[in-house]
Design an enzyme around this catalytic site. Structure first.
Site, PDB file in Angstrom:
ATOM      1  CB  CYS A 298      -0.917   0.011   1.221  1.00 39.54           C
ATOM      2  SG  CYS A 298      -1.996   1.475   1.283  1.00 39.54           S
TER       3      CYS A 298
ATOM      4  CD  GLU B 100      -0.854  -1.421  -5.833  1.00 37.77           C
ATOM      5  OE1 GLU B 100       0.074  -0.830  -6.443  1.00 37.77           O
ATOM      6  OE2 GLU B 100      -0.838  -1.640  -4.617  1.00 37.77           O
TER       7      GLU B 100
END
Length: 271
Positions: A2, A114
């Protein structure tokens, strides 16, 4: 992993949702639609209040810096490299094992970003046979619109170059625990693009469902086996993912437009 997420919920909503007993209004953060490493973020944690006669743990909404600095570090220079801790090894890594045992937190988010590179393009990139492709960002968020409660750790670091009464003498920092990305179907998948979270990236932040919040935040729980049992990913099918503008790739861009769902990948990007 992340490396970027969105956190736009106001503190009043968070205090109610997580049953927070203590927070300081002067620490209110502006909504952040492009949270990057080393930024200040909200965290939910339980610990005794400073200088209080009652030593019981109190659930608090605190502001921490994203990028954990171990208490034993000589300098904070490596913080930007410690934004994530792997669930599989968090209990044994020197930088994380102590906070895993006693300093756990929840980092509330709307969801995380992402970037996707197609498999064939990725292989060419790794072989150095093609110019680096333009990657398509996706936003991953709970399908029902609920908060994305990321499992995290926090730590305190003392800057010995500053006097005790200096406001920056102590650093409060955090990291996000990640796990293997789900291979099951998304709860809501884009019409054209990845069908599972693992199609987007092999790792994802560990989301804690509400039934685990109390156990995760409880500082009295220190048994490693007990704690690792909380690191199981949530049930499949709770998440949705959709393409968003490549503008999110620039950390200077910040606004709700970064979360706007596109009909498909932007022209010139992959997937």
């Amino acid at each position: 992993m992340c490396g970027r997420y969105a956190a736009s919920r106001n503190p009043e909503d968070l205090t109610g949702l997580f049953q927070v007993e203590k927070w300081e209004p002067e620490e209110t953060l502006a909504p952040d639609f492009n949270v990057a490493p080393t930024k200040q973020v909200y965290a939910i944690l339980e610990r005794p209040l400073k200088d209080a006669d009652d030593e019981r743990p109190v659930r608090q909404l605190r502001v921490l810096k994203w990028g954990l600095v171990p208490s034993w570090a000589k300098s904070p220079e490596g913080a930007a490299r410690m934004i994530n801790a792997r669930a599989e090894t968090v209990h044994e890594k020197p930088s994380f094992r102590r906070p895993f045992a006693t300093r756990r937190c929840i980092l509330p988010a709307d969801g995380y970003f992402e970037w996707v590179t197609g498999v064939d393009e990725r292989q060419l990139e790794e072989q150095g046979r093609k110019k680096r492709p333009r990657k398509q960002p996706y936003f991953v968020t709970p399908a029902d619109g609920s908060v994305f409660a990321m499992a995290g750790l926090y730590e305190f670091w003392r800057d010995r170059t500053l006097p005790d009464d200096h406001p920056l003498a102590w650093w409060a920092t955090c990291t996000i625990i990640t796990t293997e990305a789900e291979k099951g179907p998304l709860g809501v998948a884009p019409a054209d693009g990845p069908r599972t979270l693992s199609d987007i990236h092999p790792r994802m932040p560990l989301m804690l469902t509400p039934d685990r919040w109390d156990a995760w935040l409880d500082p009295a729980r220190t048994d490693v086996d007990d704690l690792t049992s909380l690191l199981v990913p949530p049930p499949e099918g709770l998440m949705r993912a959709y393409p968003v503008t490549v503008a999110v790739s620039n950390v200077r861009n910040n606004g709700p437009e970064l979360l706007k769902e596109l009909e498909g990948p932007e022209e010139g990007t992959l997937f």
